[in-house]
Write a protein that holds these residues in place. Structure first.
Motif, PDB file in Angstrom:
ATOM      1  N   ALA A 130      20.186   8.739  13.868  1.00  0.00           N
ATOM      2  CA  ALA A 130      19.821  10.098  14.264  1.00  0.00           C
ATOM      3  C   ALA A 130      20.580  10.497  15.528  1.00  0.00           C
ATOM      4  CB  ALA A 130      18.319  10.181  14.511  1.00  0.00           C
ATOM      5  N   GLU A 131      20.583  11.805  15.815  1.00  0.00           N
ATOM      6  CA  GLU A 131      21.174  12.280  17.064  1.00  0.00           C
ATOM      7  C   GLU A 131      20.227  11.929  18.203  1.00  0.00           C
ATOM      8  OE1 GLU A 131      22.364  16.461  19.317  1.00  0.00           O
ATOM      9  OE2 GLU A 131      22.326  16.381  17.111  1.00  0.00           O
ATOM     10  N   VAL A 132      20.744  11.226  19.189  1.00  0.00           N
ATOM     11  CA  VAL A 132      19.906  10.726  20.278  1.00  0.00           C
ATOM     12  C   VAL A 132      19.951  11.693  21.461  1.00  0.00           C
ATOM     13  CG1 VAL A 132      19.445   8.805  21.836  1.00  0.00           C
ATOM     14  CG2 VAL A 132      20.396   8.360  19.553  1.00  0.00           C
ATOM     15  N   GLN A 155      26.307  16.874  25.753  1.00  0.00           N
ATOM     16  CA  GLN A 155      26.956  15.700  25.195  1.00  0.00           C
ATOM     17  C   GLN A 155      28.401  15.657  25.650  1.00  0.00           C
ATOM     18  OE1 GLN A 155      27.401  15.393  20.884  1.00  0.00           O
ATOM     19  NE2 GLN A 155      26.924  13.218  20.978  1.00  0.00           N
ATOM     20  N   GLY A 156      28.939  14.446  25.813  1.00  0.00           N
ATOM     21  CA  GLY A 156      30.306  14.276  26.283  1.00  0.00           C
ATOM     22  C   GLY A 156      30.320  13.933  27.763  1.00  0.00           C
ATOM     23  N   GLU A 157      31.265  13.099  28.152  1.00  0.00           N
ATOM     24  CA  GLU A 157      31.296  12.582  29.526  1.00  0.00           C
ATOM     25  C   GLU A 157      31.367  13.698  30.563  1.00  0.00           C
ATOM     26  OE1 GLU A 157      33.838   9.413  32.287  1.00  0.00           O
ATOM     27  OE2 GLU A 157      34.460   9.835  30.226  1.00  0.00           O
ATOM     28  N   ILE A 158      32.246  14.670  30.352  1.00  0.00           N
ATOM     29  CA  ILE A 158      32.433  15.718  31.356  1.00  0.00           C
ATOM     30  C   ILE A 158      31.163  16.558  31.498  1.00  0.00           C
ATOM     31  CG2 ILE A 158      33.710  17.811  31.933  1.00  0.00           C
ATOM     32  CD1 ILE A 158      36.158  16.585  30.635  1.00  0.00           C
ATOM     33  N   ASP A 194      24.758   8.403  33.176  1.00  0.00           N
ATOM     34  CA  ASP A 194      26.026   7.710  32.950  1.00  0.00           C
ATOM     35  C   ASP A 194      25.977   6.832  31.704  1.00  0.00           C
ATOM     36  OD1 ASP A 194      27.160   8.817  35.255  1.00  0.00           O
ATOM     37  OD2 ASP A 194      26.367   7.216  36.513  1.00  0.00           O
ATOM     38  N   ARG A 195      24.882   6.108  31.560  1.00  0.00           N
ATOM     39  CA  ARG A 195      24.768   5.207  30.413  1.00  0.00           C
ATOM     40  C   ARG A 195      24.707   5.990  29.102  1.00  0.00           C
ATOM     41  NH1 ARG A 195      26.039   1.138  27.560  1.00  0.00           N
ATOM     42  NH2 ARG A 195      24.405  -0.305  26.896  1.00  0.00           N
ATOM     43  N   ALA A 196      24.016   7.113  29.112  1.00  0.00           N
ATOM     44  CA  ALA A 196      23.947   7.951  27.908  1.00  0.00           C
ATOM     45  C   ALA A 196      25.336   8.435  27.524  1.00  0.00           C
ATOM     46  CB  ALA A 196      23.014   9.138  28.139  1.00  0.00           C
ATOM     47  N   ALA A 197      26.142   8.802  28.535  1.00  0.00           N
ATOM     48  CA  ALA A 197      27.508   9.257  28.257  1.00  0.00           C
ATOM     49  C   ALA A 197      28.329   8.136  27.635  1.00  0.00           C
ATOM     50  CB  ALA A 197      28.162   9.746  29.544  1.00  0.00           C
ATOM     51  N   GLU A 198      28.157   6.909  28.130  1.00  0.00           N
ATOM     52  CA  GLU A 198      28.891   5.756  27.587  1.00  0.00           C
ATOM     53  C   GLU A 198      28.557   5.537  26.114  1.00  0.00           C
ATOM     54  OE1 GLU A 198      27.624   2.541  29.971  1.00  0.00           O
ATOM     55  OE2 GLU A 198      28.340   3.415  31.846  1.00  0.00           O
ATOM     56  N   LEU A 199      27.302   5.771  25.765  1.00  0.00           N
ATOM     57  CA  LEU A 199      26.837   5.502  24.407  1.00  0.00           C
ATOM     58  C   LEU A 199      27.089   6.672  23.451  1.00  0.00           C
ATOM     59  CD1 LEU A 199      23.433   3.838  25.361  1.00  0.00           C
ATOM     60  CD2 LEU A 199      25.399   2.673  24.322  1.00  0.00           C
ATOM     61  N   GLY A 200      27.584   7.786  23.985  1.00  0.00           N
ATOM     62  CA  GLY A 200      27.799   8.957  23.144  1.00  0.00           C
ATOM     63  C   GLY A 200      26.526   9.710  22.826  1.00  0.00           C
ATOM     64  N   TRP A 201      25.485   9.487  23.622  1.00  0.00           N
ATOM     65  CA  TRP A 201      24.221  10.184  23.433  1.00  0.00           C
ATOM     66  C   TRP A 201      24.226  11.501  24.208  1.00  0.00           C
ATOM     67  CZ3 TRP A 201      20.169   5.673  24.305  1.00  0.00           C
ATOM     68  CH2 TRP A 201      20.347   4.726  23.292  1.00  0.00           C
ATOM     69  N   SER A 202      23.250  12.347  23.934  1.00  0.00           N
ATOM     70  CA  SER A 202      23.074  13.598  24.660  1.00  0.00           C
ATOM     71  C   SER A 202      21.998  13.429  25.732  1.00  0.00           C
ATOM     72  CB  SER A 202      22.660  14.724  23.699  1.00  0.00           C
ATOM     73  OG  SER A 202      23.647  14.936  22.704  1.00  0.00           O
ATOM     74  N   TYR A 213      16.626  14.059  14.970  1.00  0.00           N
ATOM     75  CA  TYR A 213      16.719  13.739  16.395  1.00  0.00           C
ATOM     76  C   TYR A 213      15.802  12.570  16.732  1.00  0.00           C
ATOM     77  CZ  TYR A 213      18.603  18.514  16.622  1.00  0.00           C
ATOM     78  OH  TYR A 213      19.334  19.647  16.427  1.00  0.00           O
ATOM     79  N   ILE A 214      16.201  11.814  17.728  1.00  0.00           N
ATOM     80  CA  ILE A 214      15.325  10.818  18.315  1.00  0.00           C
ATOM     81  C   ILE A 214      15.341  11.032  19.824  1.00  0.00           C
ATOM     82  CG2 ILE A 214      17.183   9.080  18.322  1.00  0.00           C
ATOM     83  CD1 ILE A 214      14.985   6.944  18.051  1.00  0.00           C
TER      84      ILE A 214
END
Length: 339
Positions: free
Chosen positions: A257-259, A317-320, A274-282, A221-222
Motif C-alpha cells: 500500500a501507499e505508506v 513524497q520525494g526527498e526534496i 529523513d527516514r521516510a524519504a529514504e524509504l520512498g514513503w510520504s 493507504y497505510i
C-alpha cells in the motif's frame, strides 16, 4: 554485505559508536566544509540498510547514500574525501558499485522472518467489558472507573477488545493495550491514566509493528504513527518509537500500500522525515492547532474522517519535498515554543 559497504566501513573513524537502533554516530566531517563549526558532538549518523549506505548529518543536514544497482554519486564521493579517502579507494568503490548494476549481480540478502513469540499479559488482565460483573473492592472499582473514564476521554470505545485492565499492583491505574500478531498476544503496553512516571510500562519485541493484524492486503493507504493510541484512532500501524527500523519497513511494505507517515507534532517527530524519504514513503503535513500533539489528539478534536482525508491531501513524497516539509515543521515548532 556488498564489497562497496565493506570498503566504505574502513573509512569510518575508529571512535564511531553504534546504537541499538542501527545508526553509527561520529563527529560529522561535512560541517566545517559547509560553513559550520567543526562537529564535536557526534552528529553524523550512518546506517547500513540491507546492502546499501545511508548518511545523515543532524547538524548541517548533509545527506547522501548508495544502494545496489546505482552508481556512486558526487555527494557520496565528496563524503568519502571528507572521511580521508584516497582517490584510488574512491575509484575502487565506483568500480564495485558498477558491478551491482549488472544483470548477473545477486546481492546477499538475509530474509527477515516475520515471527514474534507469544508473551503473557500482566497477571489478571482482562478486557474492560469483562470486569463489569467482577467482584472488586471499593479501591479496585474506583481505579477501574478512572481507567474507563480515561479511555472515553481519549475518544475510544471502552468496550473494545483493544483495552484491558488488571488490579495487579503496578497496573491498577493503567489501561493495558495488547500487541497482537496473527491473532496471538506477543506483548503489551500499559499507559498510566493519571499523573506519575513511568507513563508507559511495555513488554514488546524489538521492531514490532503495532496493529498490523488489522491491515488489509488490498487497502490503498497505510498510516504509520508513533504510538498505539494514534494507530487505533485512524486504523493505522504504530512504530512504538520515533524511528523506523529495517524490519519494520519490510513488514509495512509487505502490504504493497501507499505508506503515509503522520509524525507527532514535536521535535522528536522530526526524526521520521529523513527516514521516510529514504524509504520512498510520504509524510503528512496536517495543519493542527497548537494544542494537538499527535494523531490521537487530532481525531479526538476533529474526527477520524477529517484527519484521514487531511493526511492524504497534505502528504509529501520525494526527498526534496520532504526536506522542505521538515523545515516547515521545524519553523512551526519554533513558533509554538515562543508562544
Amino acid at each position: 554485505m556488498t564489497l562497496v559497504v565493506d570498503k566504505f566501513r574502513t573509512l569510518l573513524p575508529p571512535r564511531a559508536k553504534s546504537s541499538p537502533s542501527g545508526w553509527t554516530s561520529f563527529n560529522a566531517p561535512c560541517c566545517q566544509h559547509r560553513g559550520h563549526s567543526p562537529d564535536t558532538r557526534k552528529r553524523a549518523g550512518i546506517r547500513f540498510d540491507g546492502n546499501g549506505i545511508v548518511y545523515n548529518c543532524f547538524n548541517c543536514k548533509f545527506t547522501t547514500g548508495w544502494q545496489p544497482g546505482s552508481s556512486i554519486g558526487e555527494k557520496m564521493k565528496t563524503l568519502c574525501r571528507w572521511l580521508g579517502s584516497s582517490e584510488d579507494t574512491i575509484k575502487e568503490l565506483v568500480f564495485e558499485a558498477m558491478r551491482t548494476e549488472g544483470d548477473d549481480y545477486r546481492p546477499e540478502h538475509q530474509e527477515i522472518k516475520l515471527e514474534f513469540t507469544n508473551k503473557e499479559l500482566p497477571e489478571g488482565a482482562m478486557p474492560l467489558l469483562k470486569w463489569l460483573d467482577a467482584k472488586l473492592t471499593n479501591e479496585e472499582e474506583q481505579k477501574l472507573v478512572e481507567v474507563v473514564e480515561y479511555v472515553v476521554s481519549r475518544g475510544y470505545d471502552p468496550t473494545s477488545e483493544n483495552f484491558y485492565w488488571s488490579p495487579t499492583p503496578g497496573y491498577i491505574d493503567r489501561v493495558i493495550i495488547p500487541f497482537m500478531w496473527q491473532g496471538r498476544v506477543v506483548g503489551n503496553t500499559a499507559r498510566k491514566v493519571n499523573n506519575g512516571k513511568p507513563k508507559y510500562l511495555s513488554d514488546q519485541h524489538p521492531h514490532f509493528v503495532f496493529n498490523f493484524d488489522q491491515q488489509k492486503e488490498n487497502q490503498k493507504y497505510i498510516f504509520v504513527c508513533e504510538g498505539p493510541f494514534d494507530a487505533l484512532a485512524v486504523g493505522g500501524v504504530a512504530l512504538l518509537t520515533n524511528e523506523i527500523a529495517e524490519q519494520q519497513s519490510r513488514i509495512i511494505n509487505s502490504l504493497g500500500a501507499e505508506v503515509i507517515v503522520i509524525p507527532d507534532q514535536d521535535s522528536a517527530g522530526l526524526t521520521l522525515f529523513d527516514r521516510a524519504a529514504e524509504l520512498g514513503w510520504s509524510v503528512a503535513m496536517p495543519n493542527w492547532d497548537s494544542d494537538v500533539k499527535d494523531v490521537a489528539d487530532a481525531v479526538n478534536k476533529y474526527g477520524k474522517l477529517f484527519v484521514v482525508v487531511d493526511a492524504i491531501k497534505t502528504a509529501q513524497q520525494g526527498e526534496i519535498k520532504i526536506i522542505m516539509a521538515k523545515k516547515q515543521q521545524e519553523h512551526k515548532l519554533q513558533r509554538l515554543e515562543n508562544v
